[in-house]
Design a protein around this motif. Structure first.
Motif, PDB file in Angstrom:
ATOM      1  N   HIS A  32       0.830  -1.213   0.000  1.00  7.26           N
ATOM      2  CA  HIS A  32       0.000   0.000   0.000  1.00  7.26           C
ATOM      3  C   HIS A  32       0.865   1.265   0.000  1.00  7.26           C
ATOM      4  CE1 HIS A  32      -3.678  -2.288   0.528  1.00  7.26           C
ATOM      5  NE2 HIS A  32      -3.145  -2.907   1.574  1.00  7.26           N
ATOM      6  N   GLY A  33       1.646   1.410  -1.036  1.00  9.45           N
ATOM      7  CA  GLY A  33       2.513   2.578  -1.120  1.00  9.45           C
ATOM      8  C   GLY A  33       2.427   3.274  -2.452  1.00  9.45           C
ATOM      9  N   GLU A  34       3.085   4.420  -2.541  1.00  8.62           N
ATOM     10  CA  GLU A  34       3.186   5.171  -3.790  1.00  8.62           C
ATOM     11  C   GLU A  34       4.210   4.479  -4.688  1.00  8.62           C
ATOM     12  OE1 GLU A  34       5.033   7.923  -6.495  1.00  8.62           O
ATOM     13  OE2 GLU A  34       5.981   7.309  -4.607  1.00  8.62           O
ATOM     14  N   ALA A  35       4.021   4.549  -6.001  1.00  9.82           N
ATOM     15  CA  ALA A  35       4.799   3.757  -6.954  1.00  9.82           C
ATOM     16  C   ALA A  35       6.306   3.965  -6.811  1.00  9.82           C
ATOM     17  CB  ALA A  35       4.358   4.086  -8.381  1.00  9.82           C
ATOM     18  N   THR A  37       8.043   5.063  -4.220  1.00  7.75           N
ATOM     19  CA  THR A  37       8.527   4.530  -2.942  1.00  7.75           C
ATOM     20  C   THR A  37       8.665   3.013  -3.006  1.00  7.75           C
ATOM     21  OG1 THR A  37       7.458   6.337  -1.728  1.00  7.75           O
ATOM     22  CG2 THR A  37       8.057   4.368  -0.475  1.00  7.75           C
ATOM     23  N   ILE A  38       7.661   2.373  -3.621  1.00 12.26           N
ATOM     24  CA  ILE A  38       7.707   0.920  -3.791  1.00 12.26           C
ATOM     25  C   ILE A  38       8.916   0.522  -4.632  1.00 12.26           C
ATOM     26  CG2 ILE A  38       6.543  -1.047  -4.856  1.00 12.26           C
ATOM     27  CD1 ILE A  38       5.267  -0.166  -2.240  1.00 12.26           C
ATOM     28  N   LEU A  39       9.147   1.264  -5.718  1.00 13.82           N
ATOM     29  CA  LEU A  39      10.279   0.959  -6.590  1.00 13.82           C
ATOM     30  C   LEU A  39      11.602   1.132  -5.845  1.00 13.82           C
ATOM     31  CD1 LEU A  39      11.065   0.183  -9.511  1.00 13.82           C
ATOM     32  CD2 LEU A  39      11.229   2.630 -10.018  1.00 13.82           C
ATOM     33  N   LEU A  40      11.694   2.170  -5.023  1.00 16.55           N
ATOM     34  CA  LEU A  40      12.916   2.425  -4.255  1.00 16.55           C
ATOM     35  C   LEU A  40      13.202   1.263  -3.303  1.00 16.55           C
ATOM     36  CD1 LEU A  40      13.972   5.748  -2.569  1.00 16.55           C
ATOM     37  CD2 LEU A  40      14.027   3.634  -1.276  1.00 16.55           C
ATOM     38  N   LEU A  41      12.201   0.846  -2.527  1.00 12.82           N
ATOM     39  CA  LEU A  41      12.392  -0.237  -1.556  1.00 12.82           C
ATOM     40  C   LEU A  41      12.653  -1.570  -2.252  1.00 12.82           C
ATOM     41  CD1 LEU A  41       9.606   0.608   1.057  1.00 12.82           C
ATOM     42  CD2 LEU A  41      12.070   0.810   1.368  1.00 12.82           C
ATOM     43  N   ARG A  42      11.916  -1.835  -3.307  1.00 14.54           N
ATOM     44  CA  ARG A  42      12.035  -3.116  -4.019  1.00 14.54           C
ATOM     45  C   ARG A  42      13.413  -3.269  -4.660  1.00 14.54           C
ATOM     46  NH1 ARG A  42      10.598  -4.854  -9.394  1.00 14.54           N
ATOM     47  NH2 ARG A  42       9.659  -6.944  -9.481  1.00 14.54           N
ATOM     48  N   THR A  43      13.852  -2.242  -5.375  1.00 15.21           N
ATOM     49  CA  THR A  43      15.136  -2.335  -6.072  1.00 15.21           C
ATOM     50  C   THR A  43      16.320  -2.208  -5.103  1.00 15.21           C
ATOM     51  OG1 THR A  43      15.019   0.040  -6.570  1.00 15.21           O
ATOM     52  CG2 THR A  43      14.225  -1.491  -8.257  1.00 15.21           C
ATOM     53  N   VAL A 199       8.462  13.716  -4.305  1.00 13.91           N
ATOM     54  CA  VAL A 199       7.073  13.447  -3.912  1.00 13.91           C
ATOM     55  C   VAL A 199       6.937  12.972  -2.470  1.00 13.91           C
ATOM     56  CG1 VAL A 199       6.465  12.928  -6.292  1.00 13.91           C
ATOM     57  CG2 VAL A 199       7.119  11.063  -4.763  1.00 13.91           C
ATOM     58  N   GLY A 200       8.046  12.580  -1.841  1.00 13.89           N
ATOM     59  CA  GLY A 200       7.993  12.108  -0.461  1.00 13.89           C
ATOM     60  C   GLY A 200       7.906  10.595  -0.360  1.00 13.89           C
ATOM     61  N   PHE A 201       8.281  10.066   0.808  1.00 18.69           N
ATOM     62  CA  PHE A 201       8.282   8.629   1.076  1.00 18.69           C
ATOM     63  C   PHE A 201       6.894   8.230   1.552  1.00 18.69           C
ATOM     64  CE2 PHE A 201       9.154   4.798   3.548  1.00 18.69           C
ATOM     65  CZ  PHE A 201      10.080   4.132   2.759  1.00 18.69           C
ATOM     66  N   GLN A 202       6.194   7.396   0.761  1.00 16.08           N
ATOM     67  CA  GLN A 202       4.804   7.064   1.071  1.00 16.08           C
ATOM     68  C   GLN A 202       4.579   5.552   0.957  1.00 16.08           C
ATOM     69  OE1 GLN A 202       2.116   9.495  -1.370  1.00 16.08           O
ATOM     70  NE2 GLN A 202       3.774  10.985  -1.654  1.00 16.08           N
ATOM     71  N   VAL A 203       4.495   4.877   2.088  1.00 13.70           N
ATOM     72  CA  VAL A 203       4.183   3.448   2.116  1.00 13.70           C
ATOM     73  C   VAL A 203       3.631   3.095   3.493  1.00 13.70           C
ATOM     74  CG1 VAL A 203       6.551   2.823   2.780  1.00 13.70           C
ATOM     75  CG2 VAL A 203       5.084   1.115   1.676  1.00 13.70           C
ATOM     76  N   ASP A 204       2.539   2.301   3.508  1.00 14.27           N
ATOM     77  CA  ASP A 204       1.890   1.943   4.765  1.00 14.27           C
ATOM     78  C   ASP A 204       2.501   0.695   5.412  1.00 14.27           C
ATOM     79  OD1 ASP A 204       0.147   4.065   4.466  1.00 14.27           O
ATOM     80  OD2 ASP A 204      -1.389   2.859   3.462  1.00 14.27           O
ATOM     81  N   ALA A 205       2.874  -0.279   4.598  1.00 13.50           N
ATOM     82  CA  ALA A 205       3.393  -1.549   5.134  1.00 13.50           C
ATOM     83  C   ALA A 205       4.693  -1.913   4.422  1.00 13.50           C
ATOM     84  CB  ALA A 205       2.347  -2.651   4.954  1.00 13.50           C
ATOM     85  N   TRP A 208       6.345  -5.675   3.677  1.00 14.79           N
ATOM     86  CA  TRP A 208       5.980  -6.552   2.566  1.00 14.79           C
ATOM     87  C   TRP A 208       6.932  -6.365   1.381  1.00 14.79           C
ATOM     88  CZ3 TRP A 208       3.211 -10.443   3.755  1.00 14.79           C
ATOM     89  CH2 TRP A 208       2.140 -10.355   4.645  1.00 14.79           C
ATOM     90  N   ILE A 209       7.214  -5.122   1.047  1.00 17.26           N
ATOM     91  CA  ILE A 209       8.048  -4.849  -0.121  1.00 17.26           C
ATOM     92  C   ILE A 209       9.524  -5.114   0.183  1.00 17.26           C
ATOM     93  CG2 ILE A 209       8.531  -2.384   0.209  1.00 17.26           C
ATOM     94  CD1 ILE A 209       7.397  -4.076  -3.049  1.00 17.26           C
ATOM     95  N   ILE A 210       9.932  -4.941   1.446  1.00 17.91           N
ATOM     96  CA  ILE A 210      11.313  -5.275   1.829  1.00 17.91           C
ATOM     97  C   ILE A 210      11.520  -6.796   1.720  1.00 17.91           C
ATOM     98  CG2 ILE A 210      12.930  -5.369   3.767  1.00 17.91           C
ATOM     99  CD1 ILE A 210      11.795  -2.625   4.643  1.00 17.91           C
ATOM    100  N   PHE A 211      10.546  -7.559   2.195  1.00 18.48           N
ATOM    101  CA  PHE A 211      10.602  -9.018   2.044  1.00 18.48           C
ATOM    102  C   PHE A 211      10.653  -9.409   0.568  1.00 18.48           C
ATOM    103  CE2 PHE A 211       8.147 -12.980   1.382  1.00 18.48           C
ATOM    104  CZ  PHE A 211       9.016 -13.875   1.986  1.00 18.48           C
TER     105      PHE A 211
END
Length: 298
Positions: A32-35, A37-43, A199-205, A208-211
């Motif tokens: 449940h995050g902004e695209a 932020t998700i890309l940053l954590l995932r990569t 745009v800022g760091f936006q993620v609720d959980a 999940w994406i770190i895992f």
């Protein structure tokens, strides 16, 4: 010709990689995050995990492959990086069913690129399969016109083309690209850092994406990238289909997101065509191996 043990190892590797990859999209959605932020954590986590895996391997053996083997490795890393950006963008701009059905076209993109750049002319049955799959893509994309999903479908198509291009160059080079896809995420990571600063760091959980980035992506990328060393391309393609089939099921169970009518029709055409074509290629491959065994007995 690979031995029975090597073939079994290849099947096991690609099965693990294919099954692991099926939970990628659900984990992205659960965060449940902004695209960006998700890309940053995932990569970012994928890159760190890849480096740790390589460092451990290198400390235990002098046979650890290069992270980026030469200029071809650099191009492959760039293509995987661009594909990662297009993929995550697609996740946030179209339905999961549309995304994975369109990504299934990677196999046919690979065949087309091999024809154009490697001189590997497809057989008539493969050309027919390409035409059928194109019909399926048109049906899916046509259903997205006016629904706001057209951009996401286009991004999925771009991701498919980038991965197919990376596979083609990897095959042409003959080099071990097992870690190249993991290192290639540095490009989307840098882009994501820049965008998140705006745009800022936006993620609720975030867990999940770190895992996803630290465990799921390294395992799936590494296993699928090494599979072709032991088994044929059609066999590897069959395991890539696991995401096409199972990811929409997980999303439907978790988020109650049912595919649209057009998506189901187009996706069914894609899956049936791919499965039938892959089974045909496997049959042809076994016939050729059997003929070689008769001509050159062990």
């Amino acid at each position: 010709m690979p031995s029975h043990d090597a073939h079994t190892r290849g099947l096991l590797l690609t099965a693990i990689g294919g099954l692991t990859l099926t939970i990628d999209i659900p984990l992205i959605r659960l965060a449940h995050g902004e695209a960006w932020t998700i890309l940053l954590l995932r990569t970012g986590t994928t890159f760190v995990a890849g480096l740790i895996m390589w460092a451990v391997w290198r400390s235990l053996s002098d046979r650890a492959p290069q992270l980026i083997p030469g200029r071809s490795g650099l191009v492959v890393a760039l293509l995987y990086g661009l594909g990662s950006i297009a993929f995550v963008t697609g996740v946030f701009n179209t339905s999961t069913a549309n995304l994975v059905f369109i990504l299934a076209f990677t196999t046919m993109f690979s065949a087309l690129l091999s024809w154009v750049f490697l001189g590997e002319r497809p057989r008539p049955l493969t050309l027919g399969a390409m035409a059928l799959m194109l019909v399926g893509i048109v049906i899916i994309v046509g259903g997205s016109v006016g629904s706001g999903h057209l951009f996401g479908d286009f991004m999925a198509l771009c991701a498919s083309l980038m991965v197919a291009s990376a596979i083609t160059i990897s095959r042409a080079s003959g080099k071990d690209m097992g870690f190249t896809a993991l290192i290639g995420v540095i490009l989307p990571f840098v882009v994501a850092v820049f965008m998140v600063s705006k745009v800022g760091f936006q993620v609720d959980a975030p867990w999940w994406i770190i895992f996803n980035g630290a465990i799921v992506m390294p395992i799936s990328f590494f296993c699928l990238a090494n599979g072709p060393k032991y088994i044929s391309g059609p066999e590897v393609a069959m395991f890539y289909l696991l995401e096409t089939v199972l990811a929409p099921v997980w999303v439907w169970l978790i988020f109650s997101e049912a595919p649209t009518r057009n998506s189901l029709i187009g996706g069914t055409i894609l899956i049936v065509t791919l499965v039938a074509h892959s089974l045909w290629q496997l049959h042809e491959g076994r016939k050729r191996r059997a003929a070689l065994a008769v001509i050159h007995p062990a």
